[in-house]
Design an enzyme around this catalytic site. Structure first.
Site: not given
Ligand code: PLP
Length: 433
Positions: A23, A151, A252
């Site tokens: 970023y 996210y 997630d």
């Molecule tokens: C809830 C969630 N899902 C997916 C991801 C993506 O994971 P990665 O950065 O290992 O690709 C993140 C990363 O911060 C996350 O917080």
């Protein structure tokens, strides 16, 4: 010392010339701090300064750095087998880790698909959901529903279900699949969830369920989309809605898994079981990149009995043995200690330590849950100003937007938590207008 300094200057110059940090601009990048080693909860910078790490390397390093148990597991596996392909072959690190994950996760989630990062675990989950409906003769069910402020990662499928405003939808426009979004839950963690809190989600499902494959949410804690904590009851209502409209539910837990919220998985706050569960980050204690997508029999049998009879995904580094071995060691290390008590201690220390921030004029909220502490400001912080201020105070805190937050390694001792909180509060006070 001078020579070393010169070497580091050259290194930083080379970094500036060739490396693109996350970023970040390639031509006008803010300074980066060179780290030479990490031990326990401390990062050592090239100039010898030690920083208490409040980020656990983006929430992964739950046991801290250079842990002898994890080092040993990794070294032992290195001399045995670093990697083999996973198509047509298997190995004990993967099998033992899968057994451990299935034991820890809710009963019905008994099939594990390994991948190499959180974003890919989310891609896998989305593909599982869509392929499932294709396999059972409902190919129109391809859309996904997610929450605003969510996210789920930076790859295309994952981006499509991230918050449409703070995510990158405006940049990638039509390339991103068009998904459906419900408002972020307004019911706080300790509050009841009324039907009105979930009414837009209910309307979306009522109207579009024939084309919806799954709802995907971060249970209880919306992490990188705003560090928001919401009522577990929302998840109970969401599960009921998904069941009544025959839509799959994906949790997630890449950020929340492995104890961060005070439960092994955040879903335990609600007692709700999803059809698909994504894990990553703390899975390996922050040692290696590895993620896992777990699903139930309905998904795995549905896909396997349909056309083409196989789940269509297979990363080169799937189930990397080094990563699996260290993940197994990390989970066993967590399980053999009173981790719930540790998280409770961290929670009360963070709550007490960050409370003074509430008095500051530029602070709109201070909140904690498990080993997560958040100070929300009234406007976004200027990273170029704030980042060196934290380093000067001997801590590593990396805010985003209006959020100055910490997710420390679980091994952080009381004194260090106190220093960390003090540095956070004092820095926020210093930038108050
Ligand atoms: C809830 C969630 N899902 C997916 C991801 C993506 O994971 P990665 O950065 O290992 O690709 C993140 C990363 O911060 C996350 O917080």
């Amino acid at each position: 010392m001078t020579r070393q300094n010169n070497e580091w200057d050259q290194m930083i110059d080379a970094d500036k010339r060739h490396i693109w940090h996350p970023y970040t601009s390639a031509i006008d990048a803010p300074p980066v701090f060179p780290v030479v080693s990490a031990q326990g909860v401390r990062l050592e910078l090239a100039d010898g300064r030690q920083l208490i790490d409040g980020m656990a390397s983006w929430w992964c390093a739950i046991h801290g750095y250079n842990h002898p148990v994890l080092n040993k597991a990794l070294c032992a596996q290195t001399s045995n087998m670093s990697h083999v392909m996973f198509g047509g072959l298997t190995h004990s690190p993967a099998v033992e880790l899968a057994e451990l994950l299935v034991d820890l996760a809710p009963n019905s989630l008994n099939r594990v698909f390994f991948s190499d990062s959180g974003s890919v675990a989310v891609e896998v989950a989305l593909k599982m959901a869509i392929q499932y409906w294709y396999s059972v003769g409902q190919p129109k069910k391809q859309k996904l529903v997610s929450l605003r402020n969510g996210y789920h990662g930076d790859t295309f499928g994952a981006m499509s279900v991230c918050d449409p405003e703070t995510g990158m939808h405006h940049l990638f426009g039509d390339v991103l699949a068009k998904q459906l979004f419900a408002p972020a839950p307004e019911c706080g963690f300790a509050e009841d969830c009324d039907d009105r809190h979930i009414s837009t989600m209910a309307d979306i499902l009522l109207k579009h369920h024939r084309e919806i494959a799954a709802v995907i949410v971060e249970p209880v804690v919306q992490g990188a989309g705003g560090m928001r904590f919401y009522s577990p009851q929302y998840l109970v209502k969401l599960r009921a809605l998904c069941d009544s409209f025959d839509v799959l539910l994906i949790f997630d837990e890449i950020a929340t898994g492995f104890g961060r919220t005070g439960k092994m998985f955040a879903l335990e706050h609600a007692g709700v079981i999803p059809d698909i569960l994504c894990l990553g980050k703390a899975l390996t204690g922050g040692y290696m990149t590895l993620a896992a997508t777990l699903c139930n029999d309905r998904i795995s049998s549905g896909i396997s009995q349909g056309e083409p009879g196989a789940f269509m995904h297979g990363p080169t580094f799937m189930a990397n043995p080094l990563a699996c071995a260290v993940a197994k060691a990390s989970i066993e290390l967590l399980l053999c200690q009173p981790w719930q008590q540790t998280i409770e201690r961290l929670h009360s220390e963070l709550t007490e330590g960050l409370a003074p921030a509430l008095e500051l004029p530029n602070v709109v909220d201070v909140r904690t849950l498990g080993a997560i502490g958040v100070i929300e400001l009234d406007k976004p912080v200027d990273m170029a100003v704030v980042q060196p201020m934290f380093v000067e105070r001997g801590v590593w805190i990396r805010p985003f937007g209006k959020l100055v937050y910490t997710m420390p390694p679980y091994i952080m001792k009381t004194n260090d938590v106190t220093m960390l909180c003090r540095a956070m509060v004092n820095t926020v006070a210093e930038i108050a207008h």
